[in-house]
Design a protein around this motif. Sequence first.
Motif, PDB file in Angstrom:
ATOM      1  N   ALA A   1      -5.397   4.519   0.005  1.00 47.86           N
ATOM      2  CA  ALA A   1      -5.489   4.720  -1.443  1.00 47.86           C
ATOM      3  C   ALA A   1      -6.086   6.085  -1.756  1.00 47.86           C
ATOM      4  CB  ALA A   1      -6.338   3.616  -2.069  1.00 47.86           C
ATOM      5  N   ASN A   2      -7.142   6.448  -1.045  1.00 51.19           N
ATOM      6  CA  ASN A   2      -7.776   7.747  -1.262  1.00 51.19           C
ATOM      7  C   ASN A   2      -6.796   8.884  -1.000  1.00 51.19           C
ATOM      8  OD1 ASN A   2     -10.145   6.309  -1.709  1.00 51.19           O
ATOM      9  ND2 ASN A   2     -10.916   6.634   0.366  1.00 51.19           N
ATOM     10  N   SER A   3      -6.045   8.762   0.077  1.00 50.45           N
ATOM     11  CA  SER A   3      -5.123   9.822   0.456  1.00 50.45           C
ATOM     12  C   SER A   3      -3.964   9.938  -0.533  1.00 50.45           C
ATOM     13  CB  SER A   3      -4.588   9.573   1.869  1.00 50.45           C
ATOM     14  OG  SER A   3      -3.841  10.681   2.318  1.00 50.45           O
ATOM     15  N   VAL A   4      -3.403   8.810  -0.932  1.00 49.70           N
ATOM     16  CA  VAL A   4      -2.296   8.833  -1.892  1.00 49.70           C
ATOM     17  C   VAL A   4      -2.754   9.429  -3.222  1.00 49.70           C
ATOM     18  CG1 VAL A   4      -0.834   7.341  -3.331  1.00 49.70           C
ATOM     19  CG2 VAL A   4      -0.918   7.007  -0.855  1.00 49.70           C
ATOM     20  N   ALA A   5      -3.928   9.035  -3.676  1.00 44.04           N
ATOM     21  CA  ALA A   5      -4.446   9.568  -4.940  1.00 44.04           C
ATOM     22  C   ALA A   5      -4.634  11.079  -4.859  1.00 44.04           C
ATOM     23  CB  ALA A   5      -5.765   8.884  -5.287  1.00 44.04           C
TER      24      ALA A   5
ATOM     25  N   ALA B   1      -2.336  13.976  -6.892  1.00 37.02           N
ATOM     26  CA  ALA B   1      -2.956  14.989  -7.753  1.00 37.02           C
ATOM     27  C   ALA B   1      -2.489  16.386  -7.369  1.00 37.02           C
ATOM     28  CB  ALA B   1      -4.477  14.881  -7.656  1.00 37.02           C
ATOM     29  N   LYS B   2      -2.410  16.651  -6.081  1.00 32.45           N
ATOM     30  CA  LYS B   2      -1.948  17.951  -5.604  1.00 32.45           C
ATOM     31  C   LYS B   2      -0.506  18.211  -6.013  1.00 32.45           C
ATOM     32  CE  LYS B   2      -1.743  21.643  -2.832  1.00 32.45           C
ATOM     33  NZ  LYS B   2      -2.508  22.885  -3.079  1.00 32.45           N
ATOM     34  N   ALA B   3       0.330  17.178  -5.941  1.00 37.51           N
ATOM     35  CA  ALA B   3       1.757  17.329  -6.216  1.00 37.51           C
ATOM     36  C   ALA B   3       2.100  17.214  -7.697  1.00 37.51           C
ATOM     37  CB  ALA B   3       2.542  16.278  -5.429  1.00 37.51           C
ATOM     38  N   GLY B   4       1.127  16.842  -8.532  1.00 35.28           N
ATOM     39  CA  GLY B   4       1.409  16.640  -9.946  1.00 35.28           C
ATOM     40  C   GLY B   4       2.225  15.388 -10.202  1.00 35.28           C
ATOM     41  N   MET B   5       2.006  14.359  -9.378  1.00 33.43           N
ATOM     42  CA  MET B   5       2.732  13.100  -9.506  1.00 33.43           C
ATOM     43  C   MET B   5       1.791  12.005  -9.996  1.00 33.43           C
ATOM     44  SD  MET B   5       4.780  13.364  -5.858  1.00 33.43           S
ATOM     45  CE  MET B   5       5.940  12.030  -6.146  1.00 33.43           C
ATOM     46  N   LYS B   6       2.365  10.970 -10.575  1.00 33.78           N
ATOM     47  CA  LYS B   6       1.571   9.799 -10.948  1.00 33.78           C
ATOM     48  C   LYS B   6       1.278   8.983  -9.693  1.00 33.78           C
ATOM     49  CE  LYS B   6       4.747   8.900 -13.911  1.00 33.78           C
ATOM     50  NZ  LYS B   6       5.674   8.496 -14.950  1.00 33.78           N
ATOM     51  N   ALA B   7       0.114   8.352  -9.663  1.00 35.23           N
ATOM     52  CA  ALA B   7      -0.283   7.563  -8.497  1.00 35.23           C
ATOM     53  C   ALA B   7      -0.640   6.144  -8.914  1.00 35.23           C
ATOM     54  CB  ALA B   7      -1.470   8.205  -7.796  1.00 35.23           C
ATOM     55  N   PHE B   8      -0.134   5.183  -8.143  1.00 39.53           N
ATOM     56  CA  PHE B   8      -0.506   3.780  -8.305  1.00 39.53           C
ATOM     57  C   PHE B   8      -0.953   3.262  -6.947  1.00 39.53           C
ATOM     58  CE2 PHE B   8       1.915   4.364 -12.093  1.00 39.53           C
ATOM     59  CZ  PHE B   8       1.487   3.399 -12.998  1.00 39.53           C
ATOM     60  N   VAL B   9      -2.145   2.690  -6.902  1.00 34.55           N
ATOM     61  CA  VAL B   9      -2.624   2.095  -5.657  1.00 34.55           C
ATOM     62  C   VAL B   9      -2.897   0.616  -5.906  1.00 34.55           C
ATOM     63  CG1 VAL B   9      -3.528   4.249  -4.731  1.00 34.55           C
ATOM     64  CG2 VAL B   9      -5.020   2.819  -6.095  1.00 34.55           C
TER      65      VAL B   9
ATOM     66  N   ALA C   1     -13.743   7.009  -3.650  1.00 29.68           N
ATOM     67  CA  ALA C   1     -13.222   8.375  -3.558  1.00 29.68           C
ATOM     68  C   ALA C   1     -11.902   8.529  -4.300  1.00 29.68           C
ATOM     69  CB  ALA C   1     -13.055   8.773  -2.095  1.00 29.68           C
ATOM     70  N   SER C   2     -11.125   7.458  -4.373  1.00 29.67           N
ATOM     71  CA  SER C   2      -9.843   7.523  -5.086  1.00 29.67           C
ATOM     72  C   SER C   2     -10.039   7.828  -6.563  1.00 29.67           C
ATOM     73  CB  SER C   2      -9.086   6.197  -4.953  1.00 29.67           C
ATOM     74  OG  SER C   2      -8.800   5.891  -3.624  1.00 29.67           O
ATOM     75  N   SER C   3     -11.110   7.316  -7.144  1.00 31.99           N
ATOM     76  CA  SER C   3     -11.321   7.440  -8.587  1.00 31.99           C
ATOM     77  C   SER C   3     -11.469   8.889  -9.031  1.00 31.99           C
ATOM     78  CB  SER C   3     -12.553   6.634  -9.009  1.00 31.99           C
ATOM     79  OG  SER C   3     -13.728   7.151  -8.405  1.00 31.99           O
ATOM     80  N   VAL C   4     -11.863   9.759  -8.117  1.00 33.63           N
ATOM     81  CA  VAL C   4     -11.997  11.180  -8.447  1.00 33.63           C
ATOM     82  C   VAL C   4     -10.662  11.745  -8.932  1.00 33.63           C
ATOM     83  CG1 VAL C   4     -12.496  13.465  -7.484  1.00 33.63           C
ATOM     84  CG2 VAL C   4     -13.881  11.492  -6.803  1.00 33.63           C
ATOM     85  N   TYR C   5      -9.565  11.225  -8.372  1.00 32.65           N
ATOM     86  CA  TYR C   5      -8.232  11.738  -8.697  1.00 32.65           C
ATOM     87  C   TYR C   5      -7.555  10.958  -9.822  1.00 32.65           C
ATOM     88  CZ  TYR C   5      -9.063  13.753  -4.090  1.00 32.65           C
ATOM     89  OH  TYR C   5      -9.608  14.412  -3.012  1.00 32.65           O
ATOM     90  N   GLU C   6      -8.239   9.950 -10.358  1.00 34.18           N
ATOM     91  CA  GLU C   6      -7.772   9.156 -11.493  1.00 34.18           C
ATOM     92  C   GLU C   6      -6.392   8.523 -11.283  1.00 34.18           C
ATOM     93  OE1 GLU C   6      -8.123  11.792 -14.863  1.00 34.18           O
ATOM     94  OE2 GLU C   6     -10.265  11.361 -15.041  1.00 34.18           O
ATOM     95  N   PRO C   7      -6.211   7.785 -10.187  1.00 27.07           N
ATOM     96  CA  PRO C   7      -4.959   7.046 -10.022  1.00 27.07           C
ATOM     97  C   PRO C   7      -4.987   5.775 -10.862  1.00 27.07           C
ATOM     98  CG  PRO C   7      -6.432   6.475  -8.256  1.00 27.07           C
ATOM     99  CD  PRO C   7      -7.158   7.514  -9.094  1.00 27.07           C
ATOM    100  N   ASN C   8      -3.862   5.117 -10.962  1.00 22.91           N
ATOM    101  CA  ASN C   8      -3.804   3.788 -11.559  1.00 22.91           C
ATOM    102  C   ASN C   8      -4.086   2.780 -10.451  1.00 22.91           C
ATOM    103  OD1 ASN C   8      -2.560   4.390 -14.377  1.00 22.91           O
ATOM    104  ND2 ASN C   8      -1.266   5.523 -12.937  1.00 22.91           N
ATOM    105  N   VAL C   9      -5.166   2.032 -10.579  1.00 22.29           N
ATOM    106  CA  VAL C   9      -5.569   1.070  -9.548  1.00 22.29           C
ATOM    107  C   VAL C   9      -5.213  -0.334 -10.022  1.00 22.29           C
ATOM    108  CG1 VAL C   9      -7.470   0.147  -8.185  1.00 22.29           C
ATOM    109  CG2 VAL C   9      -7.439   2.581  -8.798  1.00 22.29           C
ATOM    110  N   ILE C  10      -4.406  -1.025  -9.224  1.00 19.03           N
ATOM    111  CA  ILE C  10      -3.958  -2.375  -9.557  1.00 19.03           C
ATOM    112  C   ILE C  10      -4.582  -3.354  -8.571  1.00 19.03           C
ATOM    113  CG2 ILE C  10      -1.976  -3.848 -10.019  1.00 19.03           C
ATOM    114  CD1 ILE C  10      -2.047  -1.279 -11.708  1.00 19.03           C
ATOM    115  N   ALA C  11      -5.471  -4.215  -9.064  1.00 18.03           N
ATOM    116  CA  ALA C  11      -6.109  -5.227  -8.219  1.00 18.03           C
ATOM    117  C   ALA C  11      -5.250  -6.490  -8.222  1.00 18.03           C
ATOM    118  CB  ALA C  11      -7.507  -5.533  -8.725  1.00 18.03           C
TER     119      ALA C  11
END
Length: 284
Positions: free
Chosen positions: A141-145, A149-157, A170-180
């Motif tokens: 999740a951290n890596s995808v987020a 961010a680097k690629a300018g893409m939306k992220a969902f983990v 650490a993922s939250s720094v990049y503000e992905p969409n987190v789905i529990a």
Amino acid sequence: MTTYTRTLACRICGAEIPLGPSYVCEECFGPLEITYDYDAIRREVSRERIARGPRTLWRYRALLPDIGGAGSPVVDLGTGCTPLIHAERLGAALGLNRLYIKNDAVNPTYSFKDRAVSVATTAARHFGFDTIACASTGNLANSVAGHAAKAGMKAFVFIPADLEEAKILASSVYEPNVIAVEGNYDDVNRLCTLVADEYGWAFVNINLRPFYAEGAKTLAYEVAEELGWEAPDAFVAPMASGSLLVKIAKGFRDLVRVGLIEPKAVRVNGAQAAGCSPIATAFR
């Protein structure tokens, strides 16, 4: 633009299809793998050429799924070329003269997952995806987020609902969409397979798995280069699903195949923590 990447081929029946976001053979449901023009790589790639490359995993670009070819953009956070530390005192305690530890904790998001995700995100962008996603229990999740961010893409983990909060902090720094998701990791993974089909998102460990998995080979490439272009006698790697072992072994075979190292039978070993060791237990 030169590219040595050819097709996706089924590991079971050998059927081939064009490169794309696919991970399972339509003929026999076997896993798909990337194929390369190794003869062309052998003619073009040298130790000197690699040494002139970037100090990241993309110095081995010819041996990675490079769909766009040389010169096309890659999603690179600076992953790879991590330290290979000569553990002299630990080696002495174990009776080993040349014991080395590869420290992938210094990668951009602090794990070897950055190797796989860099390759997968590069492929996702080439295929035209605007969203990258994963099923994860932490490091992925951290890596995808970070790569999104680097690629300018939306992220969902997608994570199990009871996952410890610290694992994705650490993922939250990049503000992905987190789905529990209620359930265990297998439940999360099954849901992600459905979501990938329904929404057309790039899931690094599902529909981009053939590309994602190839990134792990760079551990073998780096170790051989850092040892003076020599394969080690043995390699011990941590296991979750065990796929890392397969790709490390393939990495050393690749180097032999293109003439970068001499043939050598490397013993690739897997290790698991005693508290979660299903593969190790099965082999006892």
